[in-house]
Design a protein around this motif. Structure first.
Motif, mmCIF file in Angstrom:
data_model
loop_
_atom_site.group_PDB
_atom_site.id
_atom_site.type_symbol
_atom_site.label_atom_id
_atom_site.label_comp_id
_atom_site.label_asym_id
_atom_site.label_seq_id
_atom_site.Cartn_x
_atom_site.Cartn_y
_atom_site.Cartn_z
ATOM 1 N N ARG A 51 -24.459 -53.951 50.805
ATOM 2 C CA ARG A 51 -24.051 -52.891 51.822
ATOM 3 C C ARG A 51 -24.225 -53.232 53.451
ATOM 4 O O ARG A 51 -23.170 -53.858 54.187
ATOM 5 N N LYS A 79 -31.499 -50.333 43.668
ATOM 6 C CA LYS A 79 -31.512 -49.760 45.152
ATOM 7 C C LYS A 79 -31.444 -50.958 46.041
ATOM 8 O O LYS A 79 -30.594 -51.098 46.850
ATOM 9 N N SER A 80 -32.418 -51.735 45.906
ATOM 10 C CA SER A 80 -32.396 -52.805 46.942
ATOM 11 C C SER A 80 -31.320 -53.641 47.085
ATOM 12 O O SER A 80 -30.773 -53.898 47.921
ATOM 13 N N ASP A 134 -28.517 -51.747 48.777
ATOM 14 C CA ASP A 134 -29.006 -51.690 50.130
ATOM 15 C C ASP A 134 -28.431 -52.969 50.788
ATOM 16 O O ASP A 134 -27.894 -53.061 52.019
ATOM 17 N N TYR A 135 -28.889 -54.094 50.452
ATOM 18 C CA TYR A 135 -28.605 -55.354 50.877
ATOM 19 C C TYR A 135 -27.245 -55.627 51.062
ATOM 20 O O TYR A 135 -26.682 -56.304 51.914
#
Length: 142
Positions: free
Chosen positions: A70, A63-64, A67-68
């Motif tokens: 995006r 997920k990190s 997120d980064y």
């Protein structure tokens, strides 16, 4: 390699005249992205492609990483400087970094950073002592 500190101004249209010593490196294009400390990073197209290549190797199930990717790519903005070496800093990046007319432009090895003067002054003052202490961590044995 980018280094040095400059204090140009944004014009009324949000354009920055790149410092002369950086213009050749960005002549074929510049990619602007959000920097981690609320500055704007300017990367050459080749450097941005290298960053993208490294991110492609990261696990997109993490997920990190998603997120980064995006945040980085959604706000990225590319362009070719005009004949006067000007680039437009888009409104969303000026807002993100609180950029107004006065700015600080720093070379930071593989990128150029654009800072609001107060943010740069505060950040650099805070980092001065840490800089002296970090030399052993960054350059062990030197």
């Amino acid at each position: 390699m980018f280094f040095g500190n400059f204090t140009p101004k944004l014009d009324d249209k949000g354009r920055l005249i790149l410092p002369a010593k950086f213009r050749d490196d960005f002549s074929e294009g510049v990619v602007m992205v959000k920097g981690q400390e609320r500055c704007v990073n300017l990367l050459t197209m080749a450097e941005f492609e290298a960053v993208a290549s490294r991110l492609r190797e990261a696990s997109m199930t993490n997920k990190s990483t998603r997120d980064y990717v995006r945040v980085l790519f959604a706000a990225a903005y590319d362009q070719v400087p005009d004949k006067q070496g000007r680039v437009s800093v888009p409104a969303h990046l000026r807002e993100y970094a609180s950029l107004d007319r006065d700015v600080v432009v720093n070379g930071a090895m593989d990128r150029v950073e654009i800072w609001a003067p107060d943010a740069w002054s505060s950040y650099s003052a805070e980092q001065e002592q840490k800089f002296a202490e970090l030399s052993d961590e960054v350059f062990p044995g030197i």
